[in-house]
Design a protein around this motif. Structure first.
Motif, short mmCIF file in Angstrom:
data_model
loop_
_atom_site.label_atom_id
_atom_site.label_comp_id
_atom_site.label_asym_id
_atom_site.label_seq_id
_atom_site.Cartn_x
_atom_site.Cartn_y
_atom_site.Cartn_z
N PRO A 277 -42.79 -15.44 -52.41
CA PRO A 277 -42.92 -16.68 -53.21
C PRO A 277 -41.72 -17.61 -53.05
CG PRO A 277 -42.46 -14.78 -54.62
CD PRO A 277 -42.70 -14.24 -53.25
N ASN B 122 -43.30 -21.87 -56.23
CA ASN B 122 -44.47 -21.03 -56.45
C ASN B 122 -44.86 -21.04 -57.93
OD1 ASN B 122 -45.54 -18.15 -57.27
ND2 ASN B 122 -46.05 -18.41 -55.12
N LYS B 123 -46.14 -21.31 -58.20
CA LYS B 123 -46.58 -21.48 -59.59
C LYS B 123 -46.36 -20.22 -60.43
CE LYS B 123 -50.03 -24.99 -58.40
NZ LYS B 123 -51.47 -25.28 -58.25
N SER C 135 -41.97 -24.77 -50.66
CA SER C 135 -43.24 -24.14 -50.35
C SER C 135 -43.63 -23.09 -51.40
CB SER C 135 -43.19 -23.45 -48.98
OG SER C 135 -42.86 -24.38 -47.97
N GLU C 136 -44.92 -22.83 -51.47
CA GLU C 136 -45.43 -21.78 -52.36
C GLU C 136 -45.02 -20.39 -51.85
OE1 GLU C 136 -47.82 -21.18 -54.97
OE2 GLU C 136 -47.78 -23.23 -55.69
#
Length: 450
Positions: free
Chosen positions: A263, A267-268, A235-236
């Motif tokens: 995060p 997460n980007k 997940s982000e």
């Protein structure tokens, strides 16, 4: 008198105009002074580029860890024993924090002891890096400490779910409960250190140890922890409060709205500082223990689906004996889900794949692991035959297992002797290197005192 007092106050105000308060000036001064005092020698080795953070994907040119004496199947190079992946997941050298803060601010944090760490209880006097070392030992050395040296019985590295048939004795129960409490402490420590991968791996270990302690009765708790680990890895963002509940001895769950603000491992923004490989390392663990929890609950279709998610991840990993044990655990577990559903043909297909791993390890002279892998797959086949009503065939396979066990015991003796020889050679080389260093240093010292 009033005029004199007023005049004095005015003079003092004029004197103080433009000056900062003593406290703020001191604090600012201290920070500047600390920055000026930073010694270049305090800075760690330069950070590698993010794309070069490969963990245990980077093979060694020669074996450097006892037990990794064999080349990988189908390629040159040696496994590092998982050390690279461990350092990557734990982030032992704080590469992520260094990238986020910059080297100067990171060193300043180390020097002033302002980096996140546990500051109470038994760890309050231990600094951040040493706390991470302790964390790694809790998460990855617990089984070896409780079950003995894995090299004495390599089949103990298999993580195949099997239903507990006999009630463990009191000493074993106590050891298992202590192990569960240790994993919960690891979770608390991971949260304080602000390391999401460590939080994920701690949840995986709690899941595993719930099953070890309580069998089927602990399966719901085990599954819940594994699913939370999967959430962090995929997940982000995630809700840290949801995770911290699992560190309690008796978790109490209340209805509340989730607040996913931390995060996750995909997460980007976080991936600008941390390699994506960290997520896949964690996923392998939570998929395995999540699948085992589902197996304990009798949810074979869901368990198989979870086990299968890990196969594409492992397909990209080197063919070391260490990783083949992991592959074997997934394959045998998948086979067992088919067996419990009465499909022996599909079960045997999985056992054959797992057995082939062992044969291929024997082909590169990793006989201890190779024979161990074969034994685990054959034993699973024997139980599956019995479950399928083929009692005599099952007994025949079990007799073959016993023969293989004798062969394994013989190879273990040779393996221990080989390890002693390798470690002895390493010690001799180290001693020789020290002597050479001393002999070079002595004339230099004489000349300096000349």
């Amino acid at each position: 008198q009033r005029r004199h007092t007023s005049s004095s106050s005015t003079e003092r105000r004029e004197e103080n105009m433009g000056k900062k308060s003593k406290g703020s000036a001191t604090t600012s001064g201290k920070q500047k002074l600390t920055k000026k005092k930073l010694d270049p020698s305090l800075f760690p080795e330069p950070l590698p580029p993010l794309e070069e953070e490969l963990g245990s994907l980077r093979l060694l040119e020669k074996p450097e860890t006892p037990g990794s004496l064999r080349k990988n199947v189908g390629e040159d190079g040696y496994d590092d024993g998982g050390v690279g992946d461990l350092k990557l997941a734990i982030d032992l050298d704080d590469h992520v924090l260094r990238r986020k803060r910059g080297e100067s601010n990171f060193v300043l944090g180390v020097q002033n002891d302002t980096l996140p760490r546990m500051r109470e209880g038994q760890f309050k006097e231990i600094y951040r890096r040493d706390q991470k070392v302790q964390l790694a030992q809790i998460l990855f050395s617990e089984d070896a400490a409780s079950d003995g040296d894995m090299s004495q019985n390599p089949t103990k590295t298999s993580e195949v779910y099997t239903e507990q048939m006999d009630e463990p004795d009191e000493e074993t129960k106590k050891r298992q409960l202590d192990s569960l409490r240790s994993a919960k402490f690891a979770l608390r420590l991971s949260i304080v250190l602000k390391e999401p991968a460590c939080v994920c791996l701690s949840l995986a270990e709690i899941s595993k140890r719930y099953l070890s302690c309580f069998g089927k009765e602990g399966a719901e708790n085990a599954l819940r922890c594994a699913m939370k680990g999967i959430e962090i890895a995929t997940s982000e963002f995630y809700d840290i409060d949801e995770m911290s509940i699992e560190a309690e001895d008796k978790p109490v769950f209340k209805d509340h709205d989730k607040e996913p603000t931390y995060p996750g491992l995909v997460n980007k923004a976080l991936l600008e500082f941390m390699p994506l490989r960290v997520s896949t390392i964690c996923l392998r663990s939570v998929y395995l223990h999540g699948g085992n929890a589902l197996s304990a609950l009798g949810k074979n279709d869901e368990a198989r689906e979870m086990y299968l998610k890990a196969i594409p991840i492992l397909d990209k990993e080197p063919r070391s004996s260490r990783l083949d044990w992991e592959r074997s655990s997934f394959l045998v577990n998948i086979g067992n889900t088919f067996s419990r559903q009465g499909d022996y043909a599909k079960a045997d297909e999985m056992y054959t794949k797992a057995e082939t791993l062992g044969k291929e390890q024997c082909g590169v002279d990793a006989l201890v692991d190779g024979i161990g892998l074969i034994i685990v797959s054959m034993r699973a086949r024997a139980f599956a035959l019995k479950r399928d009503g083929k009692e005599e065939e099952g007994k025949k396979v079990m007799r073959e297992v016993l023969t293989k066990q004798i062969e394994l015991d013989q190879e273990l003796v040779k393996h221990q002797e080989e390890l002693k020889s390798v470690m002895g050679s390493q010690k001799e080389a180290e001693a020789k290197s020290e002597e050479q260093a001393k002999s070079v240093a002595a004339p230099t010292a004489v000349a300096a005192n000349g």
